[in-house]
Design an enzyme around this catalytic site. Sequence first.
Site, mmCIF file in Angstrom:
data_model
loop_
_atom_site.group_PDB
_atom_site.id
_atom_site.type_symbol
_atom_site.label_atom_id
_atom_site.label_comp_id
_atom_site.label_asym_id
_atom_site.label_seq_id
_atom_site.Cartn_x
_atom_site.Cartn_y
_atom_site.Cartn_z
ATOM 1 N N SER A 82 42.439 30.154 40.262
ATOM 2 C CA SER A 82 43.095 31.388 40.672
ATOM 3 C C SER A 82 44.604 31.181 40.730
ATOM 4 O O SER A 82 45.073 30.151 41.225
ATOM 5 C CB SER A 82 42.576 31.829 42.045
ATOM 6 O OG SER A 82 41.186 32.040 42.018
ATOM 7 N N ASP B 158 36.730 36.114 46.186
ATOM 8 C CA ASP B 158 37.176 35.122 45.205
ATOM 9 C C ASP B 158 36.013 34.438 44.482
ATOM 10 O O ASP B 158 36.237 33.647 43.580
ATOM 11 C CB ASP B 158 38.045 34.072 45.905
ATOM 12 C CG ASP B 158 38.823 33.195 44.931
ATOM 13 O OD1 ASP B 158 39.265 33.708 43.901
ATOM 14 O OD2 ASP B 158 38.976 31.990 45.205
ATOM 15 N N GLN C 117 43.101 40.123 40.591
ATOM 16 C CA GLN C 117 43.365 38.688 40.539
ATOM 17 C C GLN C 117 43.707 38.265 39.121
ATOM 18 O O GLN C 117 43.103 38.749 38.162
ATOM 19 C CB GLN C 117 42.140 37.893 41.007
ATOM 20 C CG GLN C 117 42.372 36.384 41.065
ATOM 21 C CD GLN C 117 41.129 35.630 41.535
ATOM 22 O OE1 GLN C 117 40.240 35.341 40.735
ATOM 23 N NE2 GLN C 117 41.056 35.321 42.812
#
Length: 289
Positions: free
Chosen positions: A231, A207, A281
């Site tokens: 996110s 991430d 993502q």
Amino acid sequence: MNEALKELLDLLDLEQIELDIFRGRSPEERIQRVFGGQVAAQALVAAGRTVPKDRNVHSLHAYFIRPGDPSIPIVYNVERLRDGRSFTTRRIVAVQHGKAIFTMSASFHIPEEGVAHQASVMPVVPDPETLPTFQDRMYELVGDHPDLRDWLSRPRPVDARYASPLTWEAYQNPELRSAETNVWFRYHAELPDDPLLHVVLAAYASDFTLVDTILLAHGMAWGASNVMGASLDHAMWFHRPFRADDWLLYAHESPWSGGARGLARGEMFTASGDLVVSVVQEAMIRLTK
């Protein structure tokens, strides 16, 4: 092992407070919200502790629902959706202030033989040992920035080395804009031979840099541009065993952005070129005034 990695491993050692209920904490830092990779990693630890040792996680699908509050613990509730002969499925909900901040579904699979192929080819990039660290690159760019000096000097659990431009470099030089990024990373010490731990640490690191690929395409950088991001969801597939204390090349691309959102895809390769993890993502990307 540096203190940052010790602290991370401690954060991942969740407290079990009831059957299928775990509690995690955040590092003591002056941040407004919990790092998404931390929540994903802790949720995966919680799920893994309810699964037989002979089953390895092969995929996860997660949604970031609300910002996490770093000042209080996070409670992880694990639901045992299925325990089959070959596959095990878990659903995890992370809760703070009585509300869900994050949900994840994770699937585990016993080792099996089968057909195998790999279409993806690892990008040709310099060896990690020949590249400067992320901190050294940033020091050259903004080392005299008072708001960033302390942030750059703090120890980190992950050694990251970019084989492509940083967002701050593209912010200063539009010719460096690109929708692709390549980053070598590994953890700073030899780790135990626990397959789940290496997968969890890859989830934590996954991430850090994905959203940056979206910014890089537009010459924007955190702290330098009028941009706000978060996110939205995160999916990972784990293809074969690997070690997070060996170098992994994290190759990213952003195929699209628009409507205050952006999509980024990533692939992690071992130094020998084996594809071990795939990541997708979507993130919120908003321009602020």
